[in-house]
Write a protein that holds these residues in place. Structure first.
Motif, PDB file in Angstrom:
ATOM      1  N   ALA A 107       1.722   0.791 -12.697  1.00  0.00           N
ATOM      2  CA  ALA A 107       1.963   0.938 -11.259  1.00  0.00           C
ATOM      3  C   ALA A 107       2.926  -0.133 -10.768  1.00  0.00           C
ATOM      4  N   ILE A 108       3.851   0.258  -9.914  1.00  0.00           N
ATOM      5  CA  ILE A 108       4.649  -0.702  -9.168  1.00  0.00           C
ATOM      6  C   ILE A 108       4.118  -0.733  -7.741  1.00  0.00           C
ATOM      7  N   VAL A 109       4.352  -1.842  -7.058  1.00  0.00           N
ATOM      8  CA  VAL A 109       3.875  -1.998  -5.689  1.00  0.00           C
ATOM      9  C   VAL A 109       5.030  -1.808  -4.721  1.00  0.00           C
ATOM     10  N   ASN A 110       4.802  -0.966  -3.720  1.00  0.00           N
ATOM     11  CA  ASN A 110       5.776  -0.702  -2.674  1.00  0.00           C
ATOM     12  C   ASN A 110       5.353  -1.415  -1.399  1.00  0.00           C
ATOM     13  N   ALA A 111       6.244  -2.234  -0.844  1.00  0.00           N
ATOM     14  CA  ALA A 111       6.005  -2.854   0.464  1.00  0.00           C
ATOM     15  C   ALA A 111       6.348  -1.818   1.530  1.00  0.00           C
ATOM     16  N   ALA A 112       5.335  -1.071   1.952  1.00  0.00           N
ATOM     17  CA  ALA A 112       5.534   0.085   2.817  1.00  0.00           C
ATOM     18  C   ALA A 112       5.396  -0.300   4.289  1.00  0.00           C
ATOM     19  N   ASN A 113       5.813   0.606   5.157  1.00  0.00           N
ATOM     20  CA  ASN A 113       5.492   0.449   6.575  1.00  0.00           C
ATOM     21  C   ASN A 113       4.199   1.200   6.871  1.00  0.00           C
ATOM     22  N   SER A 114       3.664   1.020   8.050  1.00  0.00           N
ATOM     23  CA  SER A 114       2.324   1.545   8.341  1.00  0.00           C
ATOM     24  C   SER A 114       2.282   3.063   8.426  1.00  0.00           C
ATOM     25  N   ASP A 115       3.447   3.724   8.573  1.00  0.00           N
ATOM     26  CA  ASP A 115       3.464   5.191   8.572  1.00  0.00           C
ATOM     27  C   ASP A 115       3.303   5.754   7.164  1.00  0.00           C
ATOM     28  N   MET A 116       3.609   4.957   6.153  1.00  0.00           N
ATOM     29  CA  MET A 116       3.436   5.331   4.747  1.00  0.00           C
ATOM     30  C   MET A 116       4.299   6.506   4.308  1.00  0.00           C
TER      31      MET A 116
ATOM     32  N   PRO B 273      -3.655   0.437   7.785  1.00  0.00           N
ATOM     33  CA  PRO B 273      -3.892  -0.946   8.239  1.00  0.00           C
ATOM     34  C   PRO B 273      -3.165  -1.958   7.366  1.00  0.00           C
ATOM     35  N   THR B 274      -2.783  -3.046   7.973  1.00  0.00           N
ATOM     36  CA  THR B 274      -2.164  -4.154   7.242  1.00  0.00           C
ATOM     37  C   THR B 274      -3.157  -4.724   6.237  1.00  0.00           C
TER      38      THR B 274
ATOM     39  N   LEU C  14       1.550   1.779  -5.932  1.00  0.00           N
ATOM     40  CA  LEU C  14       0.575   1.202  -5.015  1.00  0.00           C
ATOM     41  C   LEU C  14       1.319   0.827  -3.737  1.00  0.00           C
ATOM     42  N   HIS C  15       1.021   1.516  -2.643  1.00  0.00           N
ATOM     43  CA  HIS C  15       1.692   1.269  -1.377  1.00  0.00           C
ATOM     44  C   HIS C  15       0.827   0.336  -0.534  1.00  0.00           C
ATOM     45  N   THR C  16       1.401  -0.738  -0.051  1.00  0.00           N
ATOM     46  CA  THR C  16       0.642  -1.674   0.773  1.00  0.00           C
ATOM     47  C   THR C  16       1.486  -2.104   1.964  1.00  0.00           C
ATOM     48  N   VAL C  17       0.804  -2.388   3.074  1.00  0.00           N
ATOM     49  CA  VAL C  17       1.471  -2.773   4.314  1.00  0.00           C
ATOM     50  C   VAL C  17       1.257  -4.262   4.534  1.00  0.00           C
ATOM     51  N   GLY C  18       2.331  -5.035   4.434  1.00  0.00           N
ATOM     52  CA  GLY C  18       2.242  -6.466   4.629  1.00  0.00           C
ATOM     53  C   GLY C  18       2.362  -6.863   6.091  1.00  0.00           C
ATOM     54  N   PRO C  19       1.969  -8.086   6.411  1.00  0.00           N
ATOM     55  CA  PRO C  19       2.088  -8.560   7.797  1.00  0.00           C
ATOM     56  C   PRO C  19       3.544  -8.795   8.194  1.00  0.00           C
ATOM     57  N   ILE C  20       3.835  -8.567   9.456  1.00  0.00           N
ATOM     58  CA  ILE C  20       5.151  -8.860  10.024  1.00  0.00           C
ATOM     59  C   ILE C  20       5.037 -10.185  10.766  1.00  0.00           C
ATOM     60  N   VAL C  21       5.793 -11.170  10.314  1.00  0.00           N
ATOM     61  CA  VAL C  21       5.705 -12.520  10.876  1.00  0.00           C
ATOM     62  C   VAL C  21       6.737 -12.670  11.989  1.00  0.00           C
ATOM     63  N   GLN C  22       6.266 -12.936  13.193  1.00  0.00           N
ATOM     64  CA  GLN C  22       7.156 -13.084  14.341  1.00  0.00           C
ATOM     65  C   GLN C  22       7.221 -14.522  14.851  1.00  0.00           C
TER      66      GLN C  22
END
Length: 283
Positions: free
Chosen positions: A100-109, A148-149, A166-174
């Motif tokens: 499996a590779i990991v995808n840094a996805a957005n929350s819409d997936m 969810p993040t 593996l799709h995962t949603v990381g935090p957006i740092v502002q």
């Protein structure tokens, strides 16, 4: 890759989208294969509905030919010694042959809808093919809310050399506090790595390649993100059942700066012997 397959797929897709057949046919006839392939990607990326099965089958042929022609890396051969559990590798994650590779996805997936956007989500969807979005769309509709993040979702790899994504949603740092993200976002980022490894373990996947989750446009500082990634994976693998179930983890990097950070930090978190981990930059 057969140029005829690209031209046929482009024509079928464009006509299905309502474009003038004669104009498209003329473009397809005159365009070099690389230009026709780029046009095909440009049409597929922003699609908000899934193309018909005929187009999906044609894309399988195009992507299958590309997969056969492209160089593929098997990371097991890159491990520094047979018992090593982690390795850093710089390159295109879509060319890795792992479970499996990991995808840094957005929350819409559903992937990135912006043409030629340089995010990893776009790269993975383009290489896996439109069946990936078609697979995810009903799952997200049934879920009824954004992902969810810190969570993870498993899909087939479709036309990738890796078996799964593996799709995962990381935090957006502002905002940063003394140069570091808020503690809550550090926990969310750690959750991305834990969720992916937990899902890989539950699914019997023995090799996982992580991208640099939440760095880049998501704004997480690169070195702080590397500390979170390495410490979380090290802690997860310290559980004997986990170490037995997962053969190795790849920390995939694309930028030279990330390569330098991970190569410097990896021996501190994954020494040949046991020892306490280093203190993280943002601890």
């Amino acid at each position: 890759m057969a140029a005829a397959d690209i031209r046929e797929t482009l024509l079928e897709l464009a006509v299905w989208m309502g474009m003038d057949r004669g104009q498209v046919a003329e473009f397809v006839r005159q365009a070099p294969p690389d230009e026709a392939r780029a046009a095909l990607k440009d049409l597929l990326t922003p699609l908000v509905r899934d193309p018909p099965e005929r187009v999906l089958q044609l894309m399988d042929r195009v992507l299958g030919a590309e997969l056969q022609a492209m160089p593929v890396t098997s990371p097991r051969a890159l491990l520094p010694h047979p018992d090593a559990k982690a390795v850093v590798w710089q390159g295109d994650i879509t060319t890795l042959r792992v479970d499996a590779i990991v995808n840094a996805a957005n929350s819409d997936m559903l992937g990135c809808f912006r043409r030629n956007h340089p995010c990893i989500d776009n790269a993975i969807h383009n290489r896996a093919g439109p069946r990936l979005r078609a697979h995810l769309r009903p799952l997200m509709a049934a879920q009824g809310h954004p992902e969810p993040t810190g969570s993870a979702r498993l899909t087939p790899g479709f036309m990738l050399p890796s078996g799964h994504i593996l799709h995962t949603v990381g935090p957006i740092v502002q905002r940063l506090i003394d140069g570091c993200p808020p503690e809550a976002q550090a926990r969310q980022l750690a959750g991305c790595y834990e969720s992916c490894l937990d899902l890989a373990w539950a699914s019997g996947l023995r090799s996982v390649a992580f991208c640099c989750i939440s760095t880049g446009v998501f704004g997480y500082p690169q070195e702080a993100a590397a500390h979170v990634a390495l410490s979380t994976v090290r802690r997860w693998l310290a559980v004997p059942a986990h170490a037995e179930a997962v053969d190795y983890v790849v920390f995939n990097v694309f930028l030279d700066r990330d390569r330098d950070i991970y190569r410097r930090l990896l021996p501190e978190y994954f020494p040949e012997g046991a020892g306490p981990p280093p203190r993280a930059l943002c601890a």
